[in-house]
Design an enzyme around this catalytic site. Structure first.
Site, PDB file in Angstrom:
ATOM      1  N   LYS A  50     -33.356 -21.915   3.418  1.00 58.06           N
ATOM      2  CA  LYS A  50     -33.709 -22.079   4.452  1.00 58.06           C
ATOM      3  C   LYS A  50     -34.226 -21.676   5.457  1.00 58.06           C
ATOM      4  CE  LYS A  50     -29.743 -24.865   7.424  1.00 58.06           C
ATOM      5  NZ  LYS A  50     -30.020 -26.061   7.140  1.00 58.06           N
TER       6      LYS A  50
ATOM      7  N   GLU B  68     -34.237 -35.672  -0.772  1.00 57.43           N
ATOM      8  CA  GLU B  68     -33.091 -35.504   0.209  1.00 57.43           C
ATOM      9  C   GLU B  68     -34.043 -36.158   1.293  1.00 57.43           C
ATOM     10  OE1 GLU B  68     -32.389 -31.298   0.420  1.00 57.43           O
ATOM     11  OE2 GLU B  68     -34.480 -30.471   0.732  1.00 57.43           O
TER      12      GLU B  68
END
Length: 286
Positions: free
Chosen positions: A150, A182
């Protein structure tokens, strides 16, 4: 009134917070982040976010400067000082400021830069879009290959969000080799014949904390879950679709590339999953 933020050991008014122009988070996006939701003044899924933060730092070789307990204390202090009832706490840790711009990593004794701030979010739980659903478009996935870390490298997701807005939609779903990976800041799902379908974990997608918690709740409720890739065409033919994320919880998707999903309204399973997640996450909040 100015927000109180946290910067390298100090709680400061946001107008007084300063970071060097040589910080590697600024010049190289050499940093990771987490976003934790706040509901009823408490933190949702904090343990999961703290664990993912540690993993992201480890994958990039950035030294973790704080213990989990200290991180929790800082989060709680910011929530209290900024009187956050519903909102978000954003955390970013960069490799720090070596005092010059150089592609090579700095010496290990350079201190990481730690920043935290809060954002109030009106109607985080009672979000109007949860009643209407959102529209998404599909775009090629042109991000780097380690989406499981992330990082703050969010330029292309930002561009994809703007592509969606320009198309009259709310968000974009990324497509790689013909399959959905995603959304810009969320994990993607479809529902067919009562089965929840979402892409399996790999380097191709972020290992969502809301995703992990929701799937655990769903399985405990005896719902069927299949972790596999699906195409946009399969998504258009689904009975329902939805996304999950720390700032969206469970959000129904009612249109993909102009094609109506199911009835064109939030479906019963996605609606139930949102209720389930919020109820259970509230009980477990700290």
């Amino acid at each position: 009134m100015s927000r109180i933020v946290y910067l390298n050991g100090e709680f400061l008014p946001e107008t007084e917070a300063r970071i060097s122009i040589f910080d590697r988070g600024f010049v190289f996006a050499d940093a990771v982040y987490e976003v934790t939701s706040v509901v009823d003044g408490k933190l949702l899924d904090f343990g999961g976010h703290a664990a993912r933060l540690e993993r992201s730092l480890g994958e990039l070789g950035i030294r973790h400067p704080l213990s989990q307990q200290v991180l929790l204390d800082i989060h709680r202090e910011l929530v209290e000082r900024n009187k956050i009832v519903e909102g978000l706490v954003y955390l970013q840790i960069s490799r720090g400021n070596p005092g010059r711009r150089d592609f090579a990593f700095p010496a290990p004794d350079v201190e990481p830069t730690v920043v935290l701030f809060t954002q109030m979010v009106a109607n985080l739980v009672d979000a109007p879009q949860a009643r209407t659903g959102i529209k998404v478009i599909s775009v090629p996935d042109m991000r780097w290959g380690r989406r499981d870390i992330k990082t703050v490298q969010l330029l292309y997701p930002s561009m994809a969000k703007m592509m969606a807005k320009e198309a009259g939609a709310d968000d974009s779903w990324f497509i790689q080799d013909g399959f959905v990976t995603e959304g810009t800041a969320n994990n993607a799902y479809i529902i067919k014949s009562g089965r929840i379908i979402t892409r399996a974990l790999s380097n191709d997608i972020l290992h969502g904390i809301t995703r992990a918690t929701l799937l655990r709740y769903a399985r405990e409720a005896r719902m069927e879950v299949a972790e596999r890739a699906f195409t946009i065409e399969e998504a258009k033919a689904a009975d329902e679709a939805f996304i999950t994320g720390a700032s969206s919880f469970v959000m129904p998707v009612v249109e993909i590339d102009g094609a109506r999903i199911g009835t064109g309204l939030p479906g019963p399973i996605a609606t139930r999953l949102r209720e389930l997640y919020i109820d259970e996450a509230r009980r477990a909040a700290i």
